[in-house]
Design an enzyme around this catalytic site. Structure first.
Site, PDB file in Angstrom:
ATOM      1  N   GLU A  21     -32.282  -8.073 -60.999  1.00  0.00           N
ATOM      2  CA  GLU A  21     -33.072  -9.006 -60.537  1.00  0.00           C
ATOM      3  C   GLU A  21     -32.794 -10.052 -59.294  1.00  0.00           C
ATOM      4  O   GLU A  21     -32.613 -10.064 -58.240  1.00  0.00           O
ATOM      5  CB  GLU A  21     -34.216  -9.265 -60.777  1.00  0.00           C
ATOM      6  CG  GLU A  21     -35.166  -8.121 -61.690  1.00  0.00           C
ATOM      7  CD  GLU A  21     -35.152  -7.359 -60.599  1.00  0.00           C
ATOM      8  OE1 GLU A  21     -35.877  -7.592 -59.362  1.00  0.00           O
ATOM      9  OE2 GLU A  21     -35.775  -5.956 -60.853  1.00  0.00           O
ATOM     10  N   HIS A  24     -30.834  -8.385 -56.359  1.00  0.00           N
ATOM     11  CA  HIS A  24     -32.063  -8.147 -55.199  1.00  0.00           C
ATOM     12  C   HIS A  24     -32.001  -9.607 -54.586  1.00  0.00           C
ATOM     13  O   HIS A  24     -32.365  -9.422 -53.483  1.00  0.00           O
ATOM     14  CB  HIS A  24     -33.040  -7.701 -55.697  1.00  0.00           C
ATOM     15  CG  HIS A  24     -32.421  -6.269 -56.114  1.00  0.00           C
ATOM     16  ND1 HIS A  24     -32.684  -4.967 -55.347  1.00  0.00           N
ATOM     17  CD2 HIS A  24     -32.964  -5.553 -56.869  1.00  0.00           C
ATOM     18  CE1 HIS A  24     -32.542  -3.922 -55.909  1.00  0.00           C
ATOM     19  NE2 HIS A  24     -33.141  -4.503 -57.392  1.00  0.00           N
TER      20      HIS A  24
END
Length: 353
Positions: A21, A24
């Site tokens: 994550e 991202h």
């Protein structure tokens, strides 16, 4: 010590999801896309801090995290939302999570290999009595395996893996002999009875040692990374062919259990740490590859739809309606969660067997 290894396994699994994550998040920030929240952990909120437009959070359950992009799939007119970005920015953001997992895996491999004095390749050490394929037109002692049925044998242990799934047909084998490649097409390398034991191939596989140097270490870091990637593809193909069953699949519980077993089987704490780190590198690269598969609900599925949309706009001046994409993603997500639940229940059941 088992409890420590369980905690280490849970931490590693959570860390790998969190770093995915983070990929991202960093890509979105670099591309100027709005990020509403970046969270370490899942579940109830323990702490948060707002900095500009982004909320940074720590949540109760240490099982990963998430990156909430501004209006991810809804067009509200915000030019900095994900949906308003061009093809390349979307592609970079979607692929960045897997890139971070891959980078983490390579970094762990590099740390482990930095202290290595040498590396090992699969080499033919000898043959059983009556083995029919020994000779210049077949296999010879000292041959180093290079490929088996198109699969590259990067490191020690690969040959045994690929031979294990021999389908009973002739095999294409490439070996390194006296520094040159020798290609043996459709070699009738079948299982038989050798040394009084059925189901053997009649050859023994040893190890050829390659002394470590700076350039050799870099080369074998690359080999190990490619080997992990290849193992993922090989396993998927065996699963599709039915050579690997549901019972051999593992979810988070099974992975943590395997890490614990690896730790308990190690002679010292230092060896346990190295073995668990090596296994974590395998999981990191596995996550990188699996997330890029063109399956809806995964990053690879979103990239697939992104490419289809671009082709559709080029040819028909229209995109696939968001509601259809959302429906497919939701259905596949439910299916994947169902499979994960079944695998997890199987892993939990195995804990008590």
């Amino acid at each position: 010590m088992s409890f420590i290894y369980v905690l280490a396994g849970i931490f590693i699994f959570g860390f790998l999801i969190a770093i995915h994550e983070l990929g991202h998040f960093l890509a979105a920030r670099l591309c100027g896309v709005r990020v509403n929240e970046f969270s370490i952990g899942m579940g109830p909120l323990l702490w948060h801090r707002e900095t500009g437009e982004t909320q940074y959070s720590i949540r109760l359950l240490p099982i990963g995290g998430f990156c909430a992009l501004g209006e991810d799939d809804i067009d509200t007119g915000d030019e900095r939302s994900f949906v308003h970005q061009g093809f390349w920015k979307k592609l970079i953001i979607l692929a960045a999570g897997s890139f971070m997992n891959l980078l983490a895996g390579v970094a762990v491999i590099a740390c482990i290999f930095a202290a290595a004095s040498g590396f090992y390749l699969d080499q033919i050490a000898g043959f059983s009595e009556g083995f029919p394929l020994e000779g210049e037109n077949g296999l010879m002692e000292g041959d180093i395996f290079y490929k088996i049925d198109g699969w590259r044998t990067y490191l020690r242990g690969d040959a045994a893996l690929f031979l294990r799934f021999n389908d009973g047909e002739g095999m294409d084998v490439e070996v390194i002999r006296n520094g040159e490649k020798v290609v043996l097409k459709d070699l009738p390398l079948y299982r038989g009875t050798y040394d009084g034991q059925p189901g053997r191939f009649g050859l023994s596989v040893g190890a050829a040692r390659v002394p470590a140097s700076f350039l050799t270490t870099l080369r074998f870091i690359g080999y190990q990374t490619l080997d992990f990637v290849q193992q993922v593809w090989f396993s998927l193909i065996q699963l599709i062919r039915g050579n690997v069953g549901f019972s051999e699949m593992s979810g988070p519980v099974g992975i943590v259990r395997t890490m614990t077993e690896v730790g308990n089987a190690s002679e010292t704490a230092a060896v346990a740490f190295e073995n668990i780190a090596f296994f974590a590198a395998l999981i990191a690269i596995n996550l990188a590859v699996m997330n890029l598969l063109p399956i809806p609900a995964l990053d690879g599925g979103r990239i697939f739809f992104l490419i289809v949309d671009s082709v559709a706009m080029l040819l028909f001046k229209r995109k696939i309606p968001e509601k259809y994409q959302a429906a497919v993603n939701t259905a596949c997500f439910v299916l994947l969660m169902g499979v994960m639940l079944l695998v997890t229940l199987k892993d939990v059941r195995n804990l008590f067997l």
